[in-house]
Design a protein around this motif. Structure first.
Motif, mmCIF file in Angstrom:
data_model
loop_
_atom_site.group_PDB
_atom_site.id
_atom_site.type_symbol
_atom_site.label_atom_id
_atom_site.label_comp_id
_atom_site.label_asym_id
_atom_site.label_seq_id
_atom_site.Cartn_x
_atom_site.Cartn_y
_atom_site.Cartn_z
ATOM 1 N N SER A 210 33.537 47.130 26.858
ATOM 2 C CA SER A 210 33.948 47.108 25.445
ATOM 3 C C SER A 210 32.757 47.354 24.530
ATOM 4 O O SER A 210 32.823 48.168 23.597
ATOM 5 N N ILE A 214 32.113 50.710 22.149
ATOM 6 C CA ILE A 214 31.959 50.518 20.709
ATOM 7 C C ILE A 214 30.651 51.134 20.232
ATOM 8 O O ILE A 214 30.594 51.804 19.194
ATOM 9 N N LEU A 246 38.934 52.096 24.874
ATOM 10 C CA LEU A 246 39.034 50.852 24.115
ATOM 11 C C LEU A 246 40.490 50.377 24.033
ATOM 12 O O LEU A 246 40.761 49.169 24.061
ATOM 13 N N LEU A 256 36.555 43.040 18.292
ATOM 14 C CA LEU A 256 36.062 44.357 17.878
ATOM 15 C C LEU A 256 35.076 44.226 16.717
ATOM 16 O O LEU A 256 34.028 44.879 16.703
ATOM 17 N N THR A 260 31.193 45.149 17.106
ATOM 18 C CA THR A 260 30.728 46.223 16.227
ATOM 19 C C THR A 260 29.529 45.766 15.408
ATOM 20 O O THR A 260 28.558 46.512 15.230
#
Length: 312
Positions: A210, A214, A246, A256, A260
């Motif tokens: 993940s 990202i 994703l 997320l 991020t």
């Protein structure tokens, strides 16, 4: 009154002297037949440079044709004729030998050749090529732990290169999908082996994949502003694959946002300049591990506790 710079030297207005045109001797370019270096007569010379070229070309051709044993023999012969100060050809030949040994199933010999190459690695380009070579070797022999370690070093060496992040994310996703999260042993001799083996668990693989995708998305969106033509098309294609990955990983919206934020902290224009990377990359790889730079920050957010792994 003279104006500064307004005077001229008399020689400017003097007539040019007659120039004598000397006839140049004719030049006959050397014409070589295709694959001339394969002829036995190509080695009928006392010139060491010529012998080096012949063996090098033979090795390159055999490698391209998939005849790895013949390529290895040619490269080994070439190595004997390379001058001590010709480091670029020496590196090229050693890399070719390592790739041949990999294809021939000679893992230890391939790694020994990599060790020779590492002694001469003195800049970012050398280290990048070395790590990519190690990735291909470990991938061939199924050493997932060591392969992941090399990909992480590549991301530390070139933190603003989206392709290395994408490769690392793909590897994590493939391991997660194929249920190979346990029982994978890295090749001996790599740093942090026990740590890397522990991080091949499903929770860690999900989190790493993940975070990597990202990071890839962030970098590609920044680079798209400067790209065009087929380069832009490739970036758009990888960006689409990143979005699909994703969606498959299916992290929560809160996760997320957290990932991020963590993965974009260093995306500052001044730091993303190429000259900055060359100045800091070698030092950062040696002094700051991948875990310290990114994973520890992610762990501190408590993401794994708030967002358990979502099985595809």
């Amino acid at each position: 009154m003279e104006i500064l710079g307004s005077t001229f030297d008399d020689s400017v207005f003097s007539e040019a002297r007659d120039r004598v045109c000397e006839s140049l001797s004719s030049y006959n370019a050397k014409v070589c037949e295709p694959e001339w270096f394969c002829e036995s007569s190509a080695l009928n010379t006392d010139d060491s440079l010529e012998k080096q070229k012949v063996y090098k070309f033979r090795g390159d051709l055999a490698l391209r044709q998939g005849n790895y044993q013949r390529a290895l023999e040619a490269y080994s012969s070439c190595l004997q004729w390379i001058a001590d100060n010709n480091l670029s050809i020496r590196r090229d030949v050693l890399e070719g030998m390592a790739r041949c040994c990999t294809k021939l199933g000679q893992r230890q010999k391939a790694l020994d050749l990599v060790a020779l190459l590492s002694k001469d690695a003195s800049n970012t380009c050398h280290l990048t090529g070395l790590l990519l070579l190690k990735v291909s070797i470990y991938q061939h022999f199924g050493a997932a732990g060591s392969q992941m370690s090399c990909l992480q070093q590549l991301c530390s060496l070139l933190p603003f290169n989206p392709w290395h992040w994408f490769s690392l994310g793909q590897m994590c996703l493939q391991l997660l999908d194929s249920k190979k999260a346990t029982g994978v042993e890295p090749v001996g001799g790599e740093e942090d082996q026990q740590e890397e083996t522990a991080e091949l668990g499903e929770d860690w693989l999900w989190l790493k994949a993940s975070a990597c995708f990202i990071r890839t998305r962030l970098l590609l969106r920044i680079l798209q502003q400067q790209q065009s033509s087929f380069v832009l098309q490739r970036a758009e294609s990888v960006l689409q694959k990143t979005e699909e990955a994703l969606q498959q990983l299916n992290p929560k919206e809160s996760t997320l946002q957290v990932l991020t934020r963590v993965m974009s902290e260093d995306l500052i224009p001044e730091k993303m300049r190429e000259d900055y990377q060359d100045g800091e990359s070698l030092t950062s790889v040696c002094l700051q591990s991948f875990r310290e730079r990114w994973w520890n920050k992610i762990l501190l957010t408590g993401v794994l506790q708030t967002d358990p792994v979502q099985r595809p």
